[in-house]
Design a protein around this motif. Structure first.
Motif, PDB file in Angstrom:
ATOM      1  N   SER A  71      40.258  36.461  27.777  1.00  0.00           N
ATOM      2  CA  SER A  71      40.173  37.873  28.120  1.00  0.00           C
ATOM      3  C   SER A  71      41.216  38.188  29.185  1.00  0.00           C
ATOM      4  CB  SER A  71      38.774  38.199  28.646  1.00  0.00           C
ATOM      5  OG  SER A  71      38.738  39.481  29.218  1.00  0.00           O
ATOM      6  N   ALA A  72      41.865  39.318  29.056  1.00  0.00           N
ATOM      7  CA  ALA A  72      42.875  39.701  30.049  1.00  0.00           C
ATOM      8  C   ALA A  72      42.284  39.747  31.454  1.00  0.00           C
ATOM      9  CB  ALA A  72      43.474  41.054  29.678  1.00  0.00           C
ATOM     10  N   ALA A  73      41.041  40.198  31.571  1.00  0.00           N
ATOM     11  CA  ALA A  73      40.409  40.319  32.885  1.00  0.00           C
ATOM     12  C   ALA A  73      40.168  38.966  33.543  1.00  0.00           C
ATOM     13  CB  ALA A  73      39.088  41.071  32.758  1.00  0.00           C
ATOM     14  N   ASP A  74      40.127  37.889  32.750  1.00  0.00           N
ATOM     15  CA  ASP A  74      39.872  36.551  33.292  1.00  0.00           C
ATOM     16  C   ASP A  74      41.139  35.837  33.754  1.00  0.00           C
ATOM     17  OD1 ASP A  74      37.165  36.812  32.813  1.00  0.00           O
ATOM     18  OD2 ASP A  74      37.247  35.801  30.866  1.00  0.00           O
ATOM     19  N   LEU A  75      42.302  36.390  33.472  1.00  0.00           N
ATOM     20  CA  LEU A  75      43.550  35.687  33.736  1.00  0.00           C
ATOM     21  C   LEU A  75      43.742  35.272  35.201  1.00  0.00           C
ATOM     22  CD1 LEU A  75      46.048  37.575  31.400  1.00  0.00           C
ATOM     23  CD2 LEU A  75      45.234  35.222  31.180  1.00  0.00           C
ATOM     24  N   PRO A  76      43.365  36.092  36.200  1.00  0.00           N
ATOM     25  CA  PRO A  76      43.589  35.667  37.589  1.00  0.00           C
ATOM     26  C   PRO A  76      42.873  34.370  37.966  1.00  0.00           C
ATOM     27  CG  PRO A  76      43.185  38.019  37.509  1.00  0.00           C
ATOM     28  CD  PRO A  76      42.876  37.481  36.138  1.00  0.00           C
ATOM     29  N   PRO A  81      50.230  28.218  34.135  1.00  0.00           N
ATOM     30  CA  PRO A  81      51.138  27.212  33.564  1.00  0.00           C
ATOM     31  C   PRO A  81      50.469  26.359  32.487  1.00  0.00           C
ATOM     32  CG  PRO A  81      51.404  27.297  35.938  1.00  0.00           C
ATOM     33  CD  PRO A  81      50.192  28.130  35.606  1.00  0.00           C
ATOM     34  N   ALA A  82      49.184  26.044  32.668  1.00  0.00           N
ATOM     35  CA  ALA A  82      48.470  25.249  31.660  1.00  0.00           C
ATOM     36  C   ALA A  82      48.258  26.065  30.384  1.00  0.00           C
ATOM     37  CB  ALA A  82      47.131  24.779  32.218  1.00  0.00           C
ATOM     38  N   LEU A  83      47.913  27.330  30.534  1.00  0.00           N
ATOM     39  CA  LEU A  83      47.728  28.187  29.368  1.00  0.00           C
ATOM     40  C   LEU A  83      49.005  28.291  28.539  1.00  0.00           C
ATOM     41  CD1 LEU A  83      45.682  31.293  30.632  1.00  0.00           C
ATOM     42  CD2 LEU A  83      44.873  29.428  29.185  1.00  0.00           C
ATOM     43  N   ALA A  84      50.131  28.325  29.236  1.00  0.00           N
ATOM     44  CA  ALA A  84      51.411  28.549  28.566  1.00  0.00           C
ATOM     45  C   ALA A  84      51.875  27.353  27.737  1.00  0.00           C
ATOM     46  CB  ALA A  84      52.474  28.910  29.605  1.00  0.00           C
ATOM     47  N   GLN A  85      51.114  26.259  27.756  1.00  0.00           N
ATOM     48  CA  GLN A  85      51.490  25.080  26.980  1.00  0.00           C
ATOM     49  C   GLN A  85      51.109  25.198  25.512  1.00  0.00           C
ATOM     50  OE1 GLN A  85      53.336  22.635  28.460  1.00  0.00           O
ATOM     51  NE2 GLN A  85      53.225  24.065  30.187  1.00  0.00           N
ATOM     52  N   HIS A  86      50.376  26.251  25.158  1.00  0.00           N
ATOM     53  CA  HIS A  86      49.906  26.421  23.787  1.00  0.00           C
ATOM     54  C   HIS A  86      49.967  27.901  23.409  1.00  0.00           C
ATOM     55  CE1 HIS A  86      48.302  22.313  23.920  1.00  0.00           C
ATOM     56  NE2 HIS A  86      47.838  22.613  25.123  1.00  0.00           N
ATOM     57  N   PHE A 107      51.853  39.029  33.150  1.00  0.00           N
ATOM     58  CA  PHE A 107      53.318  39.077  33.188  1.00  0.00           C
ATOM     59  C   PHE A 107      53.899  37.661  33.240  1.00  0.00           C
ATOM     60  CE2 PHE A 107      57.205  39.253  35.868  1.00  0.00           C
ATOM     61  CZ  PHE A 107      58.021  39.958  34.994  1.00  0.00           C
ATOM     62  N   HIS A 108      53.358  36.823  34.117  1.00  0.00           N
ATOM     63  CA  HIS A 108      53.852  35.445  34.224  1.00  0.00           C
ATOM     64  C   HIS A 108      53.538  34.650  32.968  1.00  0.00           C
ATOM     65  CE1 HIS A 108      55.358  35.830  38.232  1.00  0.00           C
ATOM     66  NE2 HIS A 108      54.168  36.076  38.776  1.00  0.00           N
ATOM     67  N   LEU A 109      52.333  34.842  32.402  1.00  0.00           N
ATOM     68  CA  LEU A 109      51.977  34.148  31.165  1.00  0.00           C
ATOM     69  C   LEU A 109      52.927  34.546  30.043  1.00  0.00           C
ATOM     70  CD1 LEU A 109      50.076  32.355  29.491  1.00  0.00           C
ATOM     71  CD2 LEU A 109      48.633  34.387  29.126  1.00  0.00           C
ATOM     72  N   HIS A 110      53.191  35.824  29.924  1.00  0.00           N
ATOM     73  CA  HIS A 110      54.110  36.329  28.902  1.00  0.00           C
ATOM     74  C   HIS A 110      55.455  35.610  28.988  1.00  0.00           C
ATOM     75  CE1 HIS A 110      57.382  38.985  27.582  1.00  0.00           C
ATOM     76  NE2 HIS A 110      56.529  39.535  26.725  1.00  0.00           N
ATOM     77  N   ASN A 111      56.020  35.540  30.189  1.00  0.00           N
ATOM     78  CA  ASN A 111      57.346  34.942  30.354  1.00  0.00           C
ATOM     79  C   ASN A 111      57.325  33.430  30.123  1.00  0.00           C
ATOM     80  OD1 ASN A 111      58.278  37.486  30.970  1.00  0.00           O
ATOM     81  ND2 ASN A 111      58.239  37.161  33.175  1.00  0.00           N
ATOM     82  N   LEU A 112      56.304  32.756  30.651  1.00  0.00           N
ATOM     83  CA  LEU A 112      56.230  31.308  30.511  1.00  0.00           C
ATOM     84  C   LEU A 112      56.015  30.872  29.076  1.00  0.00           C
ATOM     85  CD1 LEU A 112      54.111  30.097  33.588  1.00  0.00           C
ATOM     86  CD2 LEU A 112      56.456  29.437  33.023  1.00  0.00           C
ATOM     87  N   ILE A 113      55.077  31.527  28.408  1.00  0.00           N
ATOM     88  CA  ILE A 113      54.713  31.081  27.058  1.00  0.00           C
ATOM     89  C   ILE A 113      55.861  31.292  26.077  1.00  0.00           C
ATOM     90  CG2 ILE A 113      53.654  33.222  26.190  1.00  0.00           C
ATOM     91  CD1 ILE A 113      51.399  31.438  25.083  1.00  0.00           C
TER      92      ILE A 113
END
Length: 225
Positions: A71-76, A81-86, A107-113
């Protein structure tokens, strides 16, 4: 005679690929989910009203691509970095329009992934350019993402949705129930969810078979859900 005690047990959704009914209103969205390897820039936004099938298609995509759904609300509270591995699906993005921390995390997840060559699926209600995200850099990336909308249902699709909602609750209505509901209910997925839930509770509490007569009694003769 006292009413039978009923328990409001949650329905168990069936979210497999073969359980999703394809119609002209959602065929493009289904095609895009099935062709995730060809998403422009590796990302896609899937929008639509509540109950339109966003969650179902998200689970289909996640199962096919070994992806995680968050969920977007849970991202904080998550390790970006771990999420972006998949591959990742982020649901309900518009709900963080007033949450600066969640927007920064997305924003950071978008760029990393994307930098690591994985896919990103985002979902929400309404057109993405109306999500009103307060972080300009994030909104600009949302605006630059391919967008597919699930449209409001026609009778064929709405009948299939009703049938699936009944099946999720392990209910088999009499053959004339769904046509009866289609002629009287609001033309929306939310209305379908509401009437199936109410009919289920009514049938349990009255110990009745789910029939057209029960549906008529529940609608109160008003012709609306």
């Amino acid at each position: 005679m006292p009413e039978q005690l009923s328990f409001d047990l949650p329905a168990k959704p069936v979210l497999g690929r073969d359980d999703f009914f394809v119609s002209p209103e959602n065929a493009m969205a289904v095609a895009m989910i099935d062709a995730a390897d060809r998403w422009p820039n590796g990302k896609l936004i899937l929008s639509g009203p509540s109950g339109a099938g966003k969650t179902h298609l998200t689970h289909v995509w996640a199962a096919t691509n070994d992806a995680r759904i968050v969920s977007a609300a849970d991202l904080p509270s998550l390790e970006i970095p771990a999420l972006a591995q998949h591959p990742i699906a982020v649901e309900d993005v518009p709900e963080i329009s007033a949450d600066a921390d969640a927007q920064q995390a997305l924003f950071h997840l978008h760029n990393l992934i994307l930098s690591q060559g994985h896919q990103l699926l985002m979902t929400g209600q309404g057109a993405p350019n109306h999500w009103s995200l307060s972080l300009p850099d994030l909104q600009s990336r949302i605006d630059g993402t391919t967008h597919i909308a699930l449209l409001a249902p026609d009778d064929t699709l709405l009948a299939a949705v009703l049938a699936k909602l009944f099946a999720d609750r392990q209910i088999t209505p009499k053959p004339d129930v769904i046509p009866f509901l289609l002629s009287r209910m609001d033309r929306s997925f939310r209305a379908a969810e509401d009437i199936v839930s109410r009919l289920d509770k009514a049938a349990l509490s009255r110990h009745h078979t789910l029939s057209r007569r029960l549906a008529s009694e529940l609608l109160g003769g008003s012709g609306a859900v």
